[in-house]
Design an enzyme around this catalytic site. Structure first.
Site, mmCIF file in Angstrom:
data_model
loop_
_atom_site.group_PDB
_atom_site.id
_atom_site.type_symbol
_atom_site.label_atom_id
_atom_site.label_comp_id
_atom_site.label_asym_id
_atom_site.label_seq_id
_atom_site.Cartn_x
_atom_site.Cartn_y
_atom_site.Cartn_z
ATOM 1 N NE ARG A 73 38.360 32.078 41.539
ATOM 2 C CZ ARG A 73 38.152 31.945 40.197
ATOM 3 N NH1 ARG A 73 39.135 32.131 39.332
ATOM 4 N NH2 ARG A 73 36.962 31.653 39.737
ATOM 5 C CB SER B 202 33.687 30.392 46.325
ATOM 6 O OG SER B 202 32.722 30.570 45.330
ATOM 7 C CD GLU C 59 37.894 31.596 45.605
ATOM 8 O OE1 GLU C 59 37.550 30.487 45.145
ATOM 9 O OE2 GLU C 59 37.421 32.675 45.212
HETATM 10 C C1 LIG Z 1 29.215 37.634 47.221
HETATM 11 C C2 LIG Z 1 30.608 37.383 46.688
HETATM 12 C C3 LIG Z 1 30.763 36.843 45.417
HETATM 13 C C4 LIG Z 1 32.045 36.596 44.897
HETATM 14 N N1 LIG Z 1 32.158 36.057 43.654
HETATM 15 C C5 LIG Z 1 33.377 35.823 43.140
HETATM 16 C C6 LIG Z 1 33.524 35.265 41.829
HETATM 17 O O1 LIG Z 1 32.555 34.997 41.121
HETATM 18 N N2 LIG Z 1 34.781 35.044 41.375
HETATM 19 C C7 LIG Z 1 35.897 35.337 42.125
HETATM 20 O O2 LIG Z 1 37.016 35.112 41.642
HETATM 21 N N3 LIG Z 1 35.780 35.862 43.354
HETATM 22 C C8 LIG Z 1 34.566 36.118 43.881
HETATM 23 N N4 LIG Z 1 34.450 36.652 45.130
HETATM 24 C C9 LIG Z 1 35.667 36.890 45.930
HETATM 25 C C10 LIG Z 1 36.266 38.303 45.800
HETATM 26 O O3 LIG Z 1 35.282 39.260 45.503
HETATM 27 C C11 LIG Z 1 37.380 38.366 44.739
HETATM 28 O O4 LIG Z 1 38.437 37.476 45.049
HETATM 29 C C12 LIG Z 1 37.974 39.782 44.623
HETATM 30 O O5 LIG Z 1 38.824 39.807 43.522
HETATM 31 C C13 LIG Z 1 38.738 40.227 45.859
HETATM 32 O O6 LIG Z 1 38.974 41.620 45.737
HETATM 33 P P1 LIG Z 1 39.040 42.573 47.023
HETATM 34 O O7 LIG Z 1 39.401 43.931 46.565
HETATM 35 O O8 LIG Z 1 37.801 42.468 47.818
HETATM 36 O O9 LIG Z 1 40.256 41.921 47.794
HETATM 37 P P2 LIG Z 1 40.466 41.835 49.388
HETATM 38 O O10 LIG Z 1 39.456 40.894 49.958
HETATM 39 O O11 LIG Z 1 40.556 43.186 49.974
HETATM 40 O O12 LIG Z 1 41.898 41.151 49.413
HETATM 41 C C14 LIG Z 1 42.082 39.839 48.909
HETATM 42 C C15 LIG Z 1 43.590 39.579 48.833
HETATM 43 O O13 LIG Z 1 44.141 40.440 47.834
HETATM 44 C C16 LIG Z 1 45.213 41.198 48.370
HETATM 45 N N5 LIG Z 1 45.235 42.508 47.704
HETATM 46 C C17 LIG Z 1 44.187 43.354 47.500
HETATM 47 N N6 LIG Z 1 44.599 44.452 46.824
HETATM 48 C C18 LIG Z 1 45.936 44.296 46.606
HETATM 49 C C19 LIG Z 1 46.945 45.108 45.983
HETATM 50 N N7 LIG Z 1 46.668 46.307 45.437
HETATM 51 N N8 LIG Z 1 48.231 44.623 45.962
HETATM 52 C C20 LIG Z 1 48.536 43.423 46.523
HETATM 53 N N9 LIG Z 1 47.629 42.635 47.130
HETATM 54 C C21 LIG Z 1 46.342 43.059 47.176
HETATM 55 C C22 LIG Z 1 44.900 41.315 49.855
HETATM 56 O O14 LIG Z 1 46.083 41.590 50.607
HETATM 57 C C23 LIG Z 1 44.301 39.945 50.146
HETATM 58 O O15 LIG Z 1 45.310 38.984 50.410
HETATM 59 C C24 LIG Z 1 33.183 36.912 45.674
HETATM 60 C C25 LIG Z 1 33.030 37.479 46.949
HETATM 61 C C26 LIG Z 1 31.769 37.710 47.453
HETATM 62 C C27 LIG Z 1 31.625 38.329 48.819
#
Ligand SMILES: Cc1cc2nc3c(=O)[nH]c(=O)nc-3n(C[C@H](O)[C@H](O)[C@H](O)COP(=O)(O)OP(=O)(O)OC[C@H]3O[C@@H](n4cnc5c(N)ncnc54)[C@H](O)[C@@H]3O)c2cc1C
Length: 254
Positions: free
Chosen positions: A127, A177, A247
């Site tokens: 992660r 998580s 996380e």
């Molecule tokens: C129901 C649920 C289930 C999930 N299951 C999983 C799972 O199985 N496995 C897992 O790994 N995660 C899981 N997640 C967590 C999450 O979905 C992942 O970490 C996902 O990759 C985050 O993407 P996001 O676009 O929503 O990022 P955001 O929440 O918008 O941002 C997360 C971080 O990434 C940074 N970021 C986003 N885009 C960029 C960019 N273009 N450049 C630089 N930094 C950037 C942001 O600044 C922030 O610090 C889950 C979440 C939920 C709500």
């Protein structure tokens, strides 16, 4: 900083908790950078594309390797930033290279040159990636996949989706998580063994379905979620000597 303005890059917002007091600065929302394309066995995607769209695209082409990501509700940029993973797969397993922007003290003009990052230079860990310490903005990535029968890929995606819905509280808002998995333990088990299943602060509660999730019962504030995170950390540390590391990214004024 861009021209001395604080900025935050927002993907789908599925892994962040924004303070009730908000945040100061510029929010760069990547949602319109959502193009997906392919070349032979590789699929490329811009940072704002959803993982679901990327996985569906690859499945239709008969390219396997991204099935693990199809139920993760994030963007490609967020997934690279987090090295998102599930069911034994991680972004690092399929990523070949990325393009990104590097901020500079000189501000936006010198910020604007696009750079290439090879897979190894992402410094992927559990992660984590180089994007978490560099302040770089991820723009796009190329993923190297393996030809397979589209229906077999679709079947694997359906199976993982079923597993997710059977084990996780997908019917309630959450940030996924809350804590990273501590080595040698399962977060959900530690929290459950502290008697915290269903434990509630304000509108935030430990999920009854999966103790590694904090769900919003409808009226949760960020302060409720933070207080619950701290309570869980304290109880697990006292009982098992394990410090749970969030996380979920905590954003904004504290
Ligand atoms: C129901 C649920 C289930 C999930 N299951 C999983 C799972 O199985 N496995 C897992 O790994 N995660 C899981 N997640 C967590 C999450 O979905 C992942 O970490 C996902 O990759 C985050 O993407 P996001 O676009 O929503 O990022 P955001 O929440 O918008 O941002 C997360 C971080 O990434 C940074 N970021 C986003 N885009 C960029 C960019 N273009 N450049 C630089 N930094 C950037 C942001 O600044 C922030 O610090 C889950 C979440 C939920 C709500």
């Amino acid at each position: 900083m861009i021209n001395r303005i604080n900025y935050f890059v927002l993907g789908k917002g599925s892994n962040i908790l924004i303070s009730d007091k908000g945040m100061e600065g510029l929010v760069i929302h990547t949602t319109r950078l959502n193009r997906i394309g392919h070349d032979e066995h590789c699929v490329s995607a811009q940072c704002g594309a959803s993982l679901k769209d990327l996985c569906d695209y690859a499945q239709k082409l008969g390219l396997a390797g991204l099935e693990f990501a199809s139920g993760i509700p994030g963007s490609v940029g967020g997934a690279v930033y987090m090295n998102a993973g599930a069911y034994g797969g991680e972004i690092k397993d399929v990523l070949r290279y990325s393009k990104y922007l590097e901020p500079s003290a000189q501000g936006l003009r010198s910020f604007a040159s696009v750079k290439h990052l090879k897979a190894a230079a992402h410094l992927f860990g559990y992660r984590s990636s180089v994007f978490q310490t560099s302040g770089w903005i991820h723009l796009s990535s190329l993923f190297s996949l393996t030809p397979d029968d589209p229906e077999a890929i679709a079947e694997r995606m359906r199976e993982l989706e079923k597993q997710r819905w059977s084990k996780q509280p997908m019917d309630l808002p959450s940030g996924g998580s809350v804590f990273k998995r501590p080595q040698g333990h399962f977060t959900g088990r530690l929290v459950d063994d502290c008697g915290l299943r269903g434990f509630q602060i304000g509108g935030a509660a430990i999920s009854n379905k999966h103790c590694g999730f904090i769900v919003n019962l409808g009226s949760a504030t960020a302060a409720d979620v933070l207080a619950l995170i701290e309570h869980v950390q304290k109880k697990v540390l006292e009982r098992f000597g394990v410090l749970l590391e969030p996380e979920l990214r905590l954003i904004g004024r504290q």
